[in-house]
Design a protein around this motif. Structure first.
Motif, mmCIF file in Angstrom:
data_model
loop_
_atom_site.group_PDB
_atom_site.id
_atom_site.type_symbol
_atom_site.label_atom_id
_atom_site.label_comp_id
_atom_site.label_asym_id
_atom_site.label_seq_id
_atom_site.Cartn_x
_atom_site.Cartn_y
_atom_site.Cartn_z
ATOM 1 N N LEU A 108 0.826 -1.205 0.000
ATOM 2 C CA LEU A 108 0.000 0.000 0.000
ATOM 3 C C LEU A 108 0.865 1.261 0.000
ATOM 4 N N SER A 109 0.344 2.282 -0.639
ATOM 5 C CA SER A 109 1.116 3.508 -0.869
ATOM 6 C C SER A 109 1.134 4.403 0.366
ATOM 7 N N PHE A 110 2.001 5.420 0.318
ATOM 8 C CA PHE A 110 2.101 6.374 1.424
ATOM 9 C C PHE A 110 0.753 7.035 1.703
ATOM 10 N N SER A 111 -0.025 7.269 0.662
ATOM 11 C CA SER A 111 -1.313 7.949 0.842
ATOM 12 C C SER A 111 -2.235 7.169 1.770
ATOM 13 N N PHE A 112 -2.131 5.832 1.757
ATOM 14 C CA PHE A 112 -2.937 5.013 2.663
ATOM 15 C C PHE A 112 -2.492 5.239 4.102
ATOM 16 N N TYR A 113 -1.191 5.207 4.329
ATOM 17 C CA TYR A 113 -0.672 5.354 5.693
ATOM 18 C C TYR A 113 -0.784 6.778 6.208
ATOM 19 N N ASP A 114 -0.932 7.754 5.297
ATOM 20 C CA ASP A 114 -1.148 9.135 5.732
ATOM 21 C C ASP A 114 -2.429 9.252 6.551
ATOM 22 N N ASP A 115 -3.429 8.416 6.225
ATOM 23 C CA ASP A 115 -4.737 8.491 6.878
ATOM 24 C C ASP A 115 -4.980 7.353 7.875
ATOM 25 N N CYS A 385 10.889 15.775 -3.762
ATOM 26 C CA CYS A 385 11.814 14.643 -3.670
ATOM 27 C C CYS A 385 11.076 13.309 -3.507
ATOM 28 N N SER A 386 9.917 13.324 -2.860
ATOM 29 C CA SER A 386 9.147 12.091 -2.666
ATOM 30 C C SER A 386 8.564 11.558 -3.965
ATOM 31 N N LEU A 387 8.468 12.410 -4.964
ATOM 32 C CA LEU A 387 7.940 11.980 -6.260
ATOM 33 C C LEU A 387 8.963 11.176 -7.054
ATOM 34 N N ILE A 388 10.256 11.365 -6.757
ATOM 35 C CA ILE A 388 11.302 10.676 -7.534
ATOM 36 C C ILE A 388 11.236 9.160 -7.321
ATOM 37 N N PRO A 389 11.163 8.666 -6.057
ATOM 38 C CA PRO A 389 11.025 7.216 -5.866
ATOM 39 C C PRO A 389 9.568 6.733 -5.963
ATOM 40 N N ARG A 390 8.676 7.622 -6.396
ATOM 41 C CA ARG A 390 7.248 7.304 -6.549
ATOM 42 C C ARG A 390 6.597 6.906 -5.235
ATOM 43 N N PHE A 391 6.947 7.614 -4.154
ATOM 44 C CA PHE A 391 6.199 7.438 -2.919
ATOM 45 C C PHE A 391 4.788 7.989 -3.117
ATOM 46 N N TYR A 392 4.693 9.000 -3.944
ATOM 47 C CA TYR A 392 3.413 9.542 -4.399
ATOM 48 C C TYR A 392 3.476 9.646 -5.919
ATOM 49 N N GLU A 393 2.307 9.633 -6.554
ATOM 50 C CA GLU A 393 2.243 9.714 -8.014
ATOM 51 C C GLU A 393 1.940 11.141 -8.445
ATOM 52 N N THR A 394 2.635 11.588 -9.467
ATOM 53 C CA THR A 394 2.368 12.931 -9.986
ATOM 54 C C THR A 394 0.926 13.011 -10.494
ATOM 55 N N THR A 395 0.311 14.164 -10.291
ATOM 56 C CA THR A 395 -1.046 14.355 -10.832
ATOM 57 C C THR A 395 -0.985 15.017 -12.205
ATOM 58 N N GLY A 396 0.213 15.440 -12.588
ATOM 59 C CA GLY A 396 0.417 16.008 -13.920
ATOM 60 C C GLY A 396 1.896 15.990 -14.267
ATOM 61 N N GLY A 397 2.214 15.818 -15.533
ATOM 62 C CA GLY A 397 3.591 15.789 -15.977
ATOM 63 C C GLY A 397 4.283 14.473 -15.662
ATOM 64 N N ASN A 398 5.574 14.405 -15.974
ATOM 65 C CA ASN A 398 6.339 13.167 -15.793
ATOM 66 C C ASN A 398 7.733 13.461 -15.266
ATOM 67 N N ILE A 399 8.316 12.417 -14.669
ATOM 68 C CA ILE A 399 9.697 12.490 -14.193
ATOM 69 C C ILE A 399 10.491 11.415 -14.929
ATOM 70 N N TYR A 400 11.684 11.781 -15.364
ATOM 71 C CA TYR A 400 12.521 10.850 -16.132
ATOM 72 C C TYR A 400 13.857 10.650 -15.431
ATOM 73 N N ILE A 401 14.344 9.401 -15.435
ATOM 74 C CA ILE A 401 15.694 9.091 -14.969
ATOM 75 C C ILE A 401 16.448 8.474 -16.138
ATOM 76 N N ASP A 402 17.506 9.107 -16.521
ATOM 77 C CA ASP A 402 18.288 8.674 -17.692
ATOM 78 C C ASP A 402 17.402 8.486 -18.920
ATOM 79 N N GLY A 403 16.405 9.363 -19.034
ATOM 80 C CA GLY A 403 15.515 9.311 -20.187
ATOM 81 C C GLY A 403 14.364 8.335 -20.060
ATOM 82 N N HIS A 404 14.290 7.579 -18.961
ATOM 83 C CA HIS A 404 13.210 6.610 -18.755
ATOM 84 C C HIS A 404 12.124 7.218 -17.856
#
Length: 578
Positions: A108-115, A385-404
């Protein structure tokens, strides 16, 4: 439909133990058969041996006694099997369910444990599961025992005297109608009990975790009052539950007594008219005991079902909660990471209909760069910074690591390549060695020691009598803040990731500890892509690039000297904290 679906899922847990289950049911059937047989032997004795000579009686009873002893032995073993192996089956099912819900919680994601509250979750995998498995073990065998005894008694009694049998069973439909009327009320009360005990567990966990804060403020009395409020709520819930349970048990006991009264009155009338023998009335009374016992068992089963099924509903609430963040179907493993990171018009809000924490943020961080993030609280530094390891999912746009695109990479390979050092260090109960090796399960002792040396932790570790085998207590309570922080850095050194995130890692330390930890962090950051969230701006003066985040996004960007020269937000923040 939901209840039907839940019952199917509940029954599915028997599947791995089908042989054990059916053997358990077999011995339950045998035990019920023994209970039905003994009154027939009593009836035989009453009819056939009362007027026989002593020798005949003794000879016949020799065989009957041996037969009865054999029945008792069979019944004893049947009950032993049910009590022993049946409980083992229940324990195995509980084991499976606990493993299932624990593994699901890990997904389960961080959002579940937030609540969520830890005490509430603990209640789901302890108290609730125990009641579920008690139901799964005792429920089927109680039903088998009860149905066979009731049905068997009905068949036998009808064959003895159908009129008296009608008198015996006339109250049964009314009795079950009464039980069904209370069923829903008991179920709702049972569910409230579960919620209340979970709330108490959460309150206890919260209090004990913060016991040092409680004592530092001398607020024990306030905590007692808070607990008393929750405990009072639980007591009221229990009172309500026991009110319905009392009605249920009193009503069922009254009905069973009425059955006996009906049989006695009807039997006496039939004897008076010559339609019934006294021996048959005695047999009937014995069977009433055989009959009323499974009725009481069904009463207990109803309460057991309420507790078990309510627990299962709560179990399914967790199991039906889907992780917000999962691997894409064609997700690829991230390998040979250099650490080039790109934020492409990234937006994020923690919940729908809430203001966005990040709005259209675009950022390029080349591999090996040392990037610092500063800004006021709530500007989105930790969120970014929490968006980089996908602890939360972006609601818009994208993040790339080495082009992936990170959404197209497996979560494990993504997070394996990211190391995080936080301000609030979490260390597990256990030894120093176990906590450092958590960064790389299976690491050799030499690797662990090397990581500790890199983190400037080896010297203080060896100052303890047990060295690396020193037990640090719950959450590392036996260590200082600087020591805990250096262990967390050693853990990341051992992991050896190409991307690092330091989330205000030194802000809670004294100057001496900060100096040592800062030295460790800089050594760790060498040749790695590093994000530093800084509270003390003096710690990031050497950063290649500093981003100033505000509620409107990235307001300023540049080196320390460049930003000071601008005389903007950074310059004010720097002099404010200098």
């Amino acid at each position: 439909m939901k209840k039907k679906s839940n019952l199917k899922k509940l029954i599915s847990y028997y599947k791995p133990y089908k042989r054990l289950f059916w053997t358990d049911m077999f011995f339950a059937t045998v035990s019920a058969a023994v209970a039905l047989t003994i009154p027939l032997i009593v009836r035989y004795i009453a009819y056939n041996l009362v007027y026989e000579e002593r020798a005949v009686i003794l000879h016949t009873m020799l065989y009957l006694g041996a037969g009865l002893l054999l029945l008792v032995a069979i019944d004893c073993y049947s009950r032993f099997y049910i009590g022993n192996y049946g409980h083992v089956m229940g324990a195995k099912i509980e084991y499976d369910m606990r493993a299932e819900i624990f593994a699901h919680m890990q997904k389960l994601s961080f959002s579940f444990y937030d609540d969520a509250q830890v005490g509430q979750l603990m209640s789901r995998i302890t108290t609730d599961l125990f009641d579920i498995t008690e139901l799964l073990h005792h429920g089927p065998e109680n039903i088998i025992l009860s149905v066979i005894k009731i049905a068997g008694a009905l068949v036998i009694l009808v064959n003895i005297n159908w009129m008296l049998a009608i008198a015996a069973f006339v109250m049964v439909p009314i009795m079950f109608f009464f039980a069904s009327k209370l069923y829903r009320k008991m179920r709702r009360a049972s569910r409230r009990n579960r919620q209340k005990i979970a709330e108490i567990n959460a309150q206890i966990e919260d209090n004990l975790s913060g016991i040092r804060v409680v004592k530092s403020f001398a607020n024990e009395e306030i905590e007692n009052q808070k607990f008393q409020k929750g405990n009072d709520g639980f007591l009221e819930s229990k009172k309500n539950s026991y009110h319905y349970m009392g009605m249920f048990q009193a009503g069922m006991a009254g009905f069973t007594t009425l059955i006996q009264v009906c049989v006695l009155v009807t039997g006496a009338v039939l004897i008076a008219y010559g339609r019934l023998q006294v021996q048959d009335l005695i047999t009937f009374m014995l069977y009433i005991s055989v009959f009323t016992e499974p009725v009481r068992t069904l009463v207990d089963f109803t309460e057991q079902f309420q507790n078990g099924y309510t627990g299962f509903e709560r179990f399914r609430e967790i199991m039906d909660t889907k992780p917000d963040i999962v691997d894409a179907k064609d997700a690829k493993v991230l390998t040979d990471v250099k650490g080039d990171i790109c934020f492409d018009h990234v937006s994020f809000a923690y919940q729908e209909n809430q203001d966005e924490v990040l709005n259209e943020v675009s950022l390029n961080v080349p591999a090996g760069a040392y990037m610092a993030l500063v800004g006021s609280s709530g500007a989105g530094k930790t969120t970014l910074c929490s968006l980089i390891p996908r602890f939360y999912e972006t609601t818009g746009g994208n993040i790339y690591i080495d082009g992936h695109n990170i959404k197209e990479i497996t979560l494990k390979s993504l997070r394996d390549n990211i190391g995080i050092v936080q301000q609030d260090v979490y260390l597990f109960a256990g030894t120093i060695y176990e906590n450092i090796s958590y960064g790389k399960p299976g690491a050799t002792r030499e690797e662990v020691i090397a990581a500790a040396k890199n983190a400037n932790a080896h010297d203080f570790i060896m100052s303890f009598p047990d060295g690396y085998d020193t037990d640090i207590g719950q959450r590392g309570i036996k260590l200082s803040g600087g020591q805990k922080q250096r262990l967390s850095i050693a853990r990341v050194f051992l992991k050896n990731p190409p991307i690092l995130i330091f989330d205000e890692a030194t802000s809670a330390l004294d100057n001496e500890s900060e100096r040592v930890v800062q030295e460790s962090l800089e050594k760790l950051a060498k040749n790695r892509t590093t994000f530093v969230i800084a509270h003390r701006l003096t710690t990031i003066q050497n950063a290649e690039r500093i981003l100033v985040l505000t509620e409107n996004g990235i307001a300023e960007s540049g080196s320390h000297d460049e930003l000071l020269a601008k005389g903007g937000i950074y310059e004010k923040l720097y002099h404010m904290h200098a």
